[in-house]
Design an enzyme around this catalytic site. Structure first.
Site, mmCIF file in Angstrom:
data_model
loop_
_atom_site.group_PDB
_atom_site.id
_atom_site.type_symbol
_atom_site.label_atom_id
_atom_site.label_comp_id
_atom_site.label_asym_id
_atom_site.label_seq_id
_atom_site.Cartn_x
_atom_site.Cartn_y
_atom_site.Cartn_z
ATOM 1 C CG HIS A 179 -1.335 -1.083 1.260
ATOM 2 N ND1 HIS A 179 -2.362 -1.484 0.636
ATOM 3 C CD2 HIS A 179 -1.757 -2.242 2.200
ATOM 4 C CE1 HIS A 179 -3.471 -2.973 0.692
ATOM 5 N NE2 HIS A 179 -3.042 -2.705 2.179
ATOM 6 C CB ALA A 180 1.819 3.634 -2.808
ATOM 7 C CG HIS A 182 -1.026 10.866 -3.923
ATOM 8 N ND1 HIS A 182 -2.262 11.957 -3.641
ATOM 9 C CD2 HIS A 182 -1.355 10.197 -2.447
ATOM 10 C CE1 HIS A 182 -2.740 11.434 -2.378
ATOM 11 N NE2 HIS A 182 -2.486 10.117 -2.233
ATOM 12 C CD GLU A 183 1.860 7.576 -1.316
ATOM 13 O OE1 GLU A 183 2.128 8.888 -0.568
ATOM 14 O OE2 GLU A 183 0.778 7.012 -1.947
ATOM 15 C CG HIS A 198 0.927 12.193 1.497
ATOM 16 N ND1 HIS A 198 -0.326 13.088 1.886
ATOM 17 C CD2 HIS A 198 -0.210 11.436 0.831
ATOM 18 C CE1 HIS A 198 -1.955 13.097 1.559
ATOM 19 N NE2 HIS A 198 -1.553 11.814 1.257
ATOM 20 C CD GLU A 240 -4.687 11.808 0.918
ATOM 21 O OE1 GLU A 240 -4.279 11.540 -0.074
ATOM 22 O OE2 GLU A 240 -4.597 11.130 2.502
ATOM 23 C CG HIS A 267 -9.284 3.743 1.968
ATOM 24 N ND1 HIS A 267 -8.688 2.009 0.565
ATOM 25 C CD2 HIS A 267 -8.916 3.857 1.387
ATOM 26 C CE1 HIS A 267 -8.092 2.553 0.421
ATOM 27 N NE2 HIS A 267 -8.164 3.818 1.569
ATOM 28 C CE1 TYR A 275 -7.230 9.063 0.262
ATOM 29 C CE2 TYR A 275 -8.720 7.444 0.853
ATOM 30 C CZ TYR A 275 -7.729 7.872 1.082
ATOM 31 O OH TYR A 275 -6.772 7.364 2.086
#
Length: 529
Positions: A268-269, A298-299, A302, A326, A428, A438
């Site tokens: 899970h990224a 995306h990561e 964060h 997010e 989730h 999201y």
């Protein structure tokens, strides 16, 4: 932590902790200021241990899930690849149903976890866990629920046109016996295990009579020798081009960027902040393809956010609200335009798509971004009803499909077994990660994009705008990140966008050329379900 399948969704930066170990007053503040993602254990003896075991068992059941297919035990990654690539409806049905044999065993544990979590939330002054989670948005929970419906009302017409168009294309591909021309769409035909993003079936729904894109991003990444490390370096370079500081040396030493050899890991990224200062990391099993190219951005969103607010007081070291966290990396991802790809050498000037390719470009984006919105509403809509007691364990599965039909216009490929627990087939749910973030992030990323393009003086169509290298936009962007949760989110939003209200109109503007095309193509069709 979230799934790496950005055929699924994005990834949370937050870690769970047991709020019951904190003084009650501080615990309440933590729920409000840090996004309310924790699952509070009741204070009675043994409850925390019981809750911990339930959540651990649920997470493990999902992470180790396998089922037999053609004489071989396959996992979610292998099953997802089949769903994404197969065009055999019998095979799609078998694999779709196969993955959902993993989740029925989770149902009793999930129901027990709901009961304990609600008991813990009650002790913190909330009627139920969903109300505790919703309290993190600087407004009463009922007002936030109304706000979500307002935002969905802005973008729902675009989804309905996309649904109608996609159904017509699937009918042409598979025939009436598999996908009727009217009514809902069969969920296993959309190229994603949860039918939450549809880009894998672009080959089926690609616009006709328009100029196609002349390049494949995955092929270009491979041809030019990109590695997982180079993909992350390219993502970092985008943020640095805006004037943000490079990632610390420890990021490269401590992150898990590829799947390690010789041991099983959860892929899970996710993005991590280990010390509330500079020890930021990502955890991904990165592959060289276009999907992971976007996931990397995306990561890193964060991580750059986490580091930006490191000087805030402890309680303010988080996003303005969880949707902001997010949205940051995906906002940057909207600037991965053909012009940007040319600037970094992934395509040539001769391959630059002209205006006559806009419909194709927008269709690719809409299959991910627009198709996702009602799914995001469904996950937490179902969970809110479960946590509030409106939906009982006996009705878990029926309520799930009732909402999927209502919001997405989807149905399963066949009757579901009496013991089915299909919500548990989505990470989730057993992973207890709120999903509203999201939905909000998909609204906000376009709102941020429009504001940034205006700041940059862009006067073309929004989907062609890239802020790569714009230091002035970067200055304002970094100021938004540095604020963290130190002020009400409308204040933070206003300073970057000029408005205090989340707004879906930027999505409508972004996709306007596609909306015109979809309406033309859907003329005479019986849209809706």
């Amino acid at each position: 932590m979230e799934e790496s399948d950005w055929s699924s969704d994005v990834c949370s930066s937050d870690l769970k902790f047991d709020v019951s170990t904190l003084p009650p007053d501080l615990a309440r503040k933590m729920q409000i200021l840090r996004g309310g993602i924790t699952i509070p254990a009741p204070s009675r003896e043994g409850a925390a241990e019981e809750l911990s075991k339930l959540t651990t068992d649920l997470d493990a059941a999902y992470g180790t899930g396998k089922f037999e297919y053609k004489g071989k035990m396959i996992n979610l990654d292998e099953a997802s690849t089949i769903i994404e690539t197969s065009r055999n409806p019998a095979e799609l049905k078998a694999v779709w149903e196969g993955w959902r044999t993993v989740s029925p065993a989770m149902k009793d544990n999930y129901a027990a976890m709901v009961s304990l979590a609600n008991e813990g939330a009650n002790e913190l002054g909330y009627p139920s866990l969903d109300q505790m989670w919703l309290s993190g948005y600087d407004m009463p929970p009922e007002q936030m629920e109304a706000e979500v419906q307002r935002l969905w009302g802005q973008v729902e017409p675009l989804y309905k046109e996309l649904h109608c168009y996609t159904r017509t294309k699937l009918n042409a591909k598979y025939g009436d016996a598999v996908q009727p021309l009217t009514g809902p769409i069969r969920a296993d035909l959309l190229g994603n295990m949860w039918a939450q993003q549809w880009s894998s079936i672009y080959d089926i729904v690609k616009p006709e009579g328009t100029v196609p894109i002349q390049y494949d991003l995955t092929e270009r990444l491979v041809q030019q020798g990109y590695t997982p490390i180079k993909m992350v370096e390219t993502g970092e370079a985008f943020f640095v081009s805006l004037g943000l500081d490079p990632l610390p040396k420890t990021f490269w030493e401590r992150s898990m960027i590829v799947r390690p050899e010789g041991r099983e890991v959860q892929c899970h990224a996710s993005a991590w902040d280990l010390d509330d200062a500079d020890d930021v990391r990502i955890k991904m099993c990165t592959e060289v393809n276009s999907e992971d190219f976007y996931t990397v951005h995306h990561e890193l969103g964060h991580n750059f956010y986490q580091r930006a607010y490191k000087n805030q007081d402890f309680l303010y070291k988080n996003g303005a609200h969880d949707g902001f966290h997010e949205a940051i990396g995906d906002f940057i991802g909207l600037s991965i335009t053909p012009e940007y790809l040319k600037q970094i050498g992934l395509i040539t000037e001769a391959e630059m798509p002209g205006p006559d390719s806009d419909t194709a470009l927008l269709m690719q984006t809409a299959l991910d971004k627009i198709a996702f919105l009602p799914f995001a509403l469904t996950v937490d809509g179902w969970r809110w009803d479960v946590l509030s007691g409106k939906t009982t364990p006996a009705n878990y599965n029926q309520a799930w499909w009732d909402l999927r039909l209502k919001n997405q216009g989807l149905v399963p490929p066949g009757p579901r077994p009496a013991d089915a627990f299909d919500p548990g087939a989505k990470y989730h749910i057993p992973g207890n990660t709120p999903y509203l973030r999201y939905f909000l992030s998909f609204i906000l990323q376009f709102q941020f994009h429009k504001a940034a393009c205006e700041q940059a003086g862009w006067d073309g169509p929004l989907h062609r705008c890239s802020i790569y290298g714009n230091k002035e936009v970067g200055r304002r962007f970094n100021a938004m990140l540095e604020a963290g949760a130190s002020q009400p989110w409308p204040d933070t939003l206003e300073k970057f966008t000029g408005t205090r209200q989340m707004d879906g109109s930027a999505i409508i503007e972004y996709f306007d050329p596609l909306m015109v095309y979809l309406k033309e193509q859907n003329e005479g069709q019986e849209c809706g379900w």
